[in-house]
Design a protein around this motif. Structure first.
Motif, PDB file in Angstrom:
ATOM      1  N   MET A  17      43.998 108.638 -25.226  1.00  0.00           N
ATOM      2  CA  MET A  17      44.713 107.694 -24.364  1.00  0.00           C
ATOM      3  C   MET A  17      44.600 108.055 -22.887  1.00  0.00           C
ATOM      4  O   MET A  17      45.186 107.383 -22.037  1.00  0.00           O
ATOM      5  CB  MET A  17      46.199 107.649 -24.748  1.00  0.00           C
ATOM      6  N   GLY A  18      43.888 109.134 -22.589  1.00  0.00           N
ATOM      7  CA  GLY A  18      43.809 109.545 -21.192  1.00  0.00           C
ATOM      8  C   GLY A  18      45.039 110.322 -20.796  1.00  0.00           C
ATOM      9  O   GLY A  18      45.320 111.378 -21.356  1.00  0.00           O
ATOM     10  N   ALA A  19      45.798 109.801 -19.856  1.00  0.00           N
ATOM     11  CA  ALA A  19      47.030 110.457 -19.404  1.00  0.00           C
ATOM     12  C   ALA A  19      48.142 109.409 -19.332  1.00  0.00           C
ATOM     13  O   ALA A  19      48.459 108.895 -18.256  1.00  0.00           O
ATOM     14  CB  ALA A  19      46.822 111.116 -18.042  1.00  0.00           C
ATOM     15  N   PRO A  20      48.751 109.049 -20.480  1.00  0.00           N
ATOM     16  CA  PRO A  20      49.841 108.068 -20.465  1.00  0.00           C
ATOM     17  C   PRO A  20      50.969 108.534 -19.561  1.00  0.00           C
ATOM     18  O   PRO A  20      51.254 109.731 -19.462  1.00  0.00           O
ATOM     19  CB  PRO A  20      50.287 108.023 -21.930  1.00  0.00           C
ATOM     20  N   SER A  21      51.629 107.592 -18.902  1.00  0.00           N
ATOM     21  CA  SER A  21      52.684 107.965 -17.955  1.00  0.00           C
ATOM     22  C   SER A  21      53.730 106.862 -17.872  1.00  0.00           C
ATOM     23  O   SER A  21      53.510 105.732 -18.321  1.00  0.00           O
ATOM     24  CB  SER A  21      52.092 108.217 -16.569  1.00  0.00           C
ATOM     25  N   VAL A  22      54.865 107.220 -17.289  1.00  0.00           N
ATOM     26  CA  VAL A  22      55.895 106.248 -16.966  1.00  0.00           C
ATOM     27  C   VAL A  22      56.437 106.591 -15.583  1.00  0.00           C
ATOM     28  O   VAL A  22      56.593 107.766 -15.241  1.00  0.00           O
ATOM     29  CB  VAL A  22      57.030 106.246 -18.023  1.00  0.00           C
ATOM     30  N   LEU A  23      56.669 105.564 -14.794  1.00  0.00           N
ATOM     31  CA  LEU A  23      57.230 105.722 -13.455  1.00  0.00           C
ATOM     32  C   LEU A  23      58.352 104.713 -13.289  1.00  0.00           C
ATOM     33  O   LEU A  23      58.157 103.523 -13.522  1.00  0.00           O
ATOM     34  CB  LEU A  23      56.156 105.483 -12.386  1.00  0.00           C
ATOM     35  N   PHE A  24      59.538 105.200 -12.946  1.00  0.00           N
ATOM     36  CA  PHE A  24      60.613 104.270 -12.614  1.00  0.00           C
ATOM     37  C   PHE A  24      61.255 104.716 -11.315  1.00  0.00           C
ATOM     38  O   PHE A  24      61.239 105.894 -10.956  1.00  0.00           O
ATOM     39  CB  PHE A  24      61.647 104.149 -13.749  1.00  0.00           C
ATOM     40  N   GLY A  25      61.776 103.713 -10.593  1.00  0.00           N
ATOM     41  CA  GLY A  25      62.303 104.009  -9.273  1.00  0.00           C
ATOM     42  C   GLY A  25      63.503 103.163  -8.937  1.00  0.00           C
ATOM     43  O   GLY A  25      64.172 102.602  -9.815  1.00  0.00           O
ATOM     44  N   VAL A  75      49.285 114.750 -34.440  1.00  0.00           N
ATOM     45  CA  VAL A  75      50.183 113.671 -34.870  1.00  0.00           C
ATOM     46  C   VAL A  75      51.070 113.211 -33.725  1.00  0.00           C
ATOM     47  O   VAL A  75      51.273 112.011 -33.500  1.00  0.00           O
ATOM     48  CB  VAL A  75      51.038 114.125 -36.071  1.00  0.00           C
ATOM     49  N   LEU A  76      51.610 114.166 -32.978  1.00  0.00           N
ATOM     50  CA  LEU A  76      52.556 113.828 -31.917  1.00  0.00           C
ATOM     51  C   LEU A  76      51.888 113.197 -30.706  1.00  0.00           C
ATOM     52  O   LEU A  76      52.498 112.352 -30.032  1.00  0.00           O
ATOM     53  CB  LEU A  76      53.334 115.080 -31.486  1.00  0.00           C
ATOM     54  N   LYS A  77      50.659 113.596 -30.393  1.00  0.00           N
ATOM     55  CA  LYS A  77      50.012 113.100 -29.168  1.00  0.00           C
ATOM     56  C   LYS A  77      49.951 111.579 -29.107  1.00  0.00           C
ATOM     57  O   LYS A  77      50.365 110.984 -28.102  1.00  0.00           O
ATOM     58  CB  LYS A  77      48.612 113.713 -29.028  1.00  0.00           C
ATOM     59  N   PRO A  78      49.444 110.890 -30.142  1.00  0.00           N
ATOM     60  CA  PRO A  78      49.409 109.422 -30.029  1.00  0.00           C
ATOM     61  C   PRO A  78      50.796 108.796 -30.010  1.00  0.00           C
ATOM     62  O   PRO A  78      51.008 107.785 -29.332  1.00  0.00           O
ATOM     63  CB  PRO A  78      48.611 108.988 -31.263  1.00  0.00           C
ATOM     64  N   LEU A  79      51.751 109.382 -30.726  1.00  0.00           N
ATOM     65  CA  LEU A  79      53.106 108.826 -30.759  1.00  0.00           C
ATOM     66  C   LEU A  79      53.765 108.911 -29.385  1.00  0.00           C
ATOM     67  O   LEU A  79      54.375 107.955 -28.911  1.00  0.00           O
ATOM     68  CB  LEU A  79      53.952 109.552 -31.806  1.00  0.00           C
ATOM     69  N   ARG A  80      53.642 110.064 -28.752  1.00  0.00           N
ATOM     70  CA  ARG A  80      54.280 110.194 -27.437  1.00  0.00           C
ATOM     71  C   ARG A  80      53.529 109.369 -26.388  1.00  0.00           C
ATOM     72  O   ARG A  80      54.143 108.856 -25.435  1.00  0.00           O
ATOM     73  CB  ARG A  80      54.397 111.651 -27.029  1.00  0.00           C
ATOM     74  N   GLY A  81      52.214 109.225 -26.562  1.00  0.00           N
ATOM     75  CA  GLY A  81      51.467 108.366 -25.647  1.00  0.00           C
ATOM     76  C   GLY A  81      51.921 106.926 -25.749  1.00  0.00           C
ATOM     77  O   GLY A  81      52.127 106.244 -24.734  1.00  0.00           O
ATOM     78  N   ILE A  82      52.097 106.440 -26.971  1.00  0.00           N
ATOM     79  CA  ILE A  82      52.581 105.069 -27.177  1.00  0.00           C
ATOM     80  C   ILE A  82      53.976 104.910 -26.582  1.00  0.00           C
ATOM     81  O   ILE A  82      54.300 103.898 -25.947  1.00  0.00           O
ATOM     82  CB  ILE A  82      52.583 104.732 -28.677  1.00  0.00           C
ATOM     83  N   ALA A  83      54.832 105.933 -26.766  1.00  0.00           N
ATOM     84  CA  ALA A  83      56.191 105.859 -26.240  1.00  0.00           C
ATOM     85  C   ALA A  83      56.192 105.761 -24.711  1.00  0.00           C
ATOM     86  O   ALA A  83      56.942 104.961 -24.124  1.00  0.00           O
ATOM     87  CB  ALA A  83      56.996 107.084 -26.694  1.00  0.00           C
ATOM     88  N   LEU A  84      55.345 106.549 -24.050  1.00  0.00           N
ATOM     89  CA  LEU A  84      55.288 106.494 -22.582  1.00  0.00           C
ATOM     90  C   LEU A  84      54.747 105.148 -22.105  1.00  0.00           C
ATOM     91  O   LEU A  84      55.258 104.569 -21.140  1.00  0.00           O
ATOM     92  CB  LEU A  84      54.416 107.632 -22.049  1.00  0.00           C
ATOM     93  N   LEU A 121      60.985 108.651 -10.307  1.00  0.00           N
ATOM     94  CA  LEU A 121      60.680 109.722 -11.252  1.00  0.00           C
ATOM     95  C   LEU A 121      59.436 109.326 -12.049  1.00  0.00           C
ATOM     96  O   LEU A 121      59.337 108.203 -12.547  1.00  0.00           O
ATOM     97  CB  LEU A 121      61.853 109.950 -12.211  1.00  0.00           C
ATOM     98  N   GLU A 122      58.501 110.256 -12.173  1.00  0.00           N
ATOM     99  CA  GLU A 122      57.268 109.994 -12.905  1.00  0.00           C
ATOM    100  C   GLU A 122      57.027 111.102 -13.917  1.00  0.00           C
ATOM    101  O   GLU A 122      57.191 112.285 -13.609  1.00  0.00           O
ATOM    102  CB  GLU A 122      56.071 109.918 -11.948  1.00  0.00           C
ATOM    103  N   ALA A 123      56.661 110.708 -15.146  1.00  0.00           N
ATOM    104  CA  ALA A 123      56.301 111.659 -16.191  1.00  0.00           C
ATOM    105  C   ALA A 123      54.911 111.321 -16.697  1.00  0.00           C
ATOM    106  O   ALA A 123      54.612 110.155 -16.990  1.00  0.00           O
ATOM    107  CB  ALA A 123      57.302 111.600 -17.340  1.00  0.00           C
ATOM    108  N   ILE A 124      54.050 112.335 -16.793  1.00  0.00           N
ATOM    109  CA  ILE A 124      52.660 112.150 -17.214  1.00  0.00           C
ATOM    110  C   ILE A 124      52.363 113.107 -18.361  1.00  0.00           C
ATOM    111  O   ILE A 124      52.704 114.291 -18.297  1.00  0.00           O
ATOM    112  CB  ILE A 124      51.688 112.435 -16.045  1.00  0.00           C
ATOM    113  N   ASP A 125      51.741 112.583 -19.410  1.00  0.00           N
ATOM    114  CA  ASP A 125      51.321 113.432 -20.518  1.00  0.00           C
ATOM    115  C   ASP A 125      49.939 113.978 -20.202  1.00  0.00           C
ATOM    116  O   ASP A 125      48.948 113.246 -20.201  1.00  0.00           O
ATOM    117  CB  ASP A 125      51.301 112.623 -21.826  1.00  0.00           C
ATOM    118  N   GLY A 126      49.875 115.265 -19.935  1.00  0.00           N
ATOM    119  CA  GLY A 126      48.600 115.884 -19.584  1.00  0.00           C
ATOM    120  C   GLY A 126      47.856 116.462 -20.765  1.00  0.00           C
ATOM    121  O   GLY A 126      46.852 117.155 -20.586  1.00  0.00           O
TER     122      GLY A 126
END
Length: 412
Positions: A95-103, A374-383, A85-90
């Motif tokens: 930060m560009g496009a922070p993402s997380v991938l786990f499998g 405000v939310l964009k950098p926070l969610r980027g850091i979280a991802l 599963l992959e999630a990308i902040d578009g």
């Protein structure tokens, strides 16, 4: 299994109202566990089923429950393993496009390499469940029959059907959907809201391999997801404002493909439609109680949530597994499975999980579907943190695949 279109009055230990995937799987598993079960199915067996182009993401725990019901052989060749599963902040930010991938490598060692779940076509799943139900002893299947009323009594609930016949059942399972007649007959209210959004959904052929990955791109307008299907195809879901999704589903195929590829070819590759598209409105709806006298609510009758991450049907299968455990444990110690004490245990087990999952999905949608400074950098850091911190990533993999120790026994 007794199959009838005009049944006399019946007595049962369990009456299941509604024969979708949740209701049919519950009826099969209860009958297999030795409970005299009646399944009330409004579908007309003589009618041609309407086209159903939906696909379900069935996570590992739910897939195990379906295996216990005996449907895996009938689904062979229809499913696509979910390998990651992959999630990308578009959203647009520095930060560009922070993402997380786990499998699968993020699962416990004894499960590594196994899929996180399976993608299953809705129509194939229902056919498989119907075939198993037809061959299940201890199960009476009332087809082309509708629930019209319910009267609780101390030792049973009397169900009234549209042909005038009745069922006296020790326990009633309401699996009859978001507009549940059983829930309404008991006077159980609901809370929730309309999202003002709809989902445009379609199967597409992809120009590049999906490798079994379910991918989600969060844009300021809403998520765009591709879920892998056999043959290098995908089921996509695009969140849009209500009205826009419905209008897009009505557009000519060439126009739909042009719009999809103009917006998302960089994310998913070139896409071509592979079947009719559809659109459906999003609603959050939670029953204020999951039980009533001699009655338990399951699936959409109890909770309709944001389909983000495909958890809706999986919550329904958790309800099924929990109710089967409550029923069998009550019987093993000589208690009444339909009594208030048994139903209270079912509600304690399931209500918190359903509510927290609904609120979490609602929160993710709110946090990611915007360009808030405000939310964009926070969610980027979280991802980024989730991607780089192993324990967090592994916990997400276990949660997403329903592979926790406190699951119902049929899902462990």
């Amino acid at each position: 299994m007794t199959d009838t279109t005009s049944a006399p009055s019946l007595k049962a230990e369990l009456a299941v109202i509604g024969a979708g995937p949740v209701g049919t799987s519950l009826a099969i598993l209860a009958a297999q566990a030795g409970f005299q079960t009646v399944l009330v199915d409004a579908r007309d067996p003589a009618a041609t089923p309407p086209p159903d182009t939906r696909n379900f993401a069935i996570v590992r725990g739910s897939w195990r429950l379906l295996g216990a019901a005996g449907v895996h052989p009938a689904l062979e060749g229809h499913t696509q393993p979910l390998m990651g599963l992959e999630a990308i902040d578009g959203g647009r930010h520095w930060m560009g496009a922070p993402s997380v991938l786990f499998g699968t490598d993020d699962l416990p060692e004894d499960a590594q390499g196994e899929p996180l779940g399976q993608m299953v076509p809705a129509a194939a799943l229902q056919v498989a469940l119907d075939d198993v139900a037809a061959a299940t002893p201890n199960l009476t299947w009332l087809r082309n029959t509708r629930f019209t009323g319910l009267t609780p009594h101390p030792a049973h609930a009397r169900i009234i059907l549209d042909d005038g016949h009745t069922i006296d059942a020790g326990l009633v399972a309401a699996c009859d959907g978001m507009k549940s007649g059983v829930r309404n007959a008991l006077g159980i209210t609901t809370e929730g809201r309309a999202y003002g959004k709809s989902v445009f959904a379609a199967d597409v052929k992809l120009s590049r391999p999906h490798n079994g990955l379910a991918r989600q791109l969060f844009t300021p307008e809403g998520p765009f997801a591709t879920l892998p299907l056999p043959g290098n195809r995908a089921n996509l879901a695009w969140y849009m404002k209500t009205g826009a999704a419905e209008a897009m589903a009505a557009m000519p195929v060439a126009d739909i493909e042009a719009e999809l590829n103009a917006r998302f070819a960089g994310f998913a590759g070139e896409m071509k439609l592979d079947g009719p598209p559809l659109a459906y409105a999003l609603h959050l709806q939670l029953a204020t109680k999951m039980v009533g006298p001699r009655t338990a609510l399951l699936g959409d009758a109890a909770h309709r949530i944001n389909p983000l991450a495909g958890q809706g049907l999986n919550l329904g299968f958790k309800d099924v597994g929990a109710l089967i455990d409550v029923m069998t444990e009550a019987r093993s110690v000589g208690l009444d499975p339909g009594a208030d004490t048994s139903l209270h245990r079912y509600q304690q087990w399931r209500r918190f999980d359903a509510t927290t999952t609904a609120m979490f999905m609602d929160g993710v949608d709110r946090v990611f579907s915007n360009d808030n400074a405000v939310l964009k950098p926070l969610r980027g850091i979280a991802l980024i943190a989730a991607s780089r911190i192993g324990p967090v990533r592994r916990a997400m993999a276990r949660q997403a695949s329903a592979d926790q120790a406190d699951l119902p026994s049929l899902m462990r």
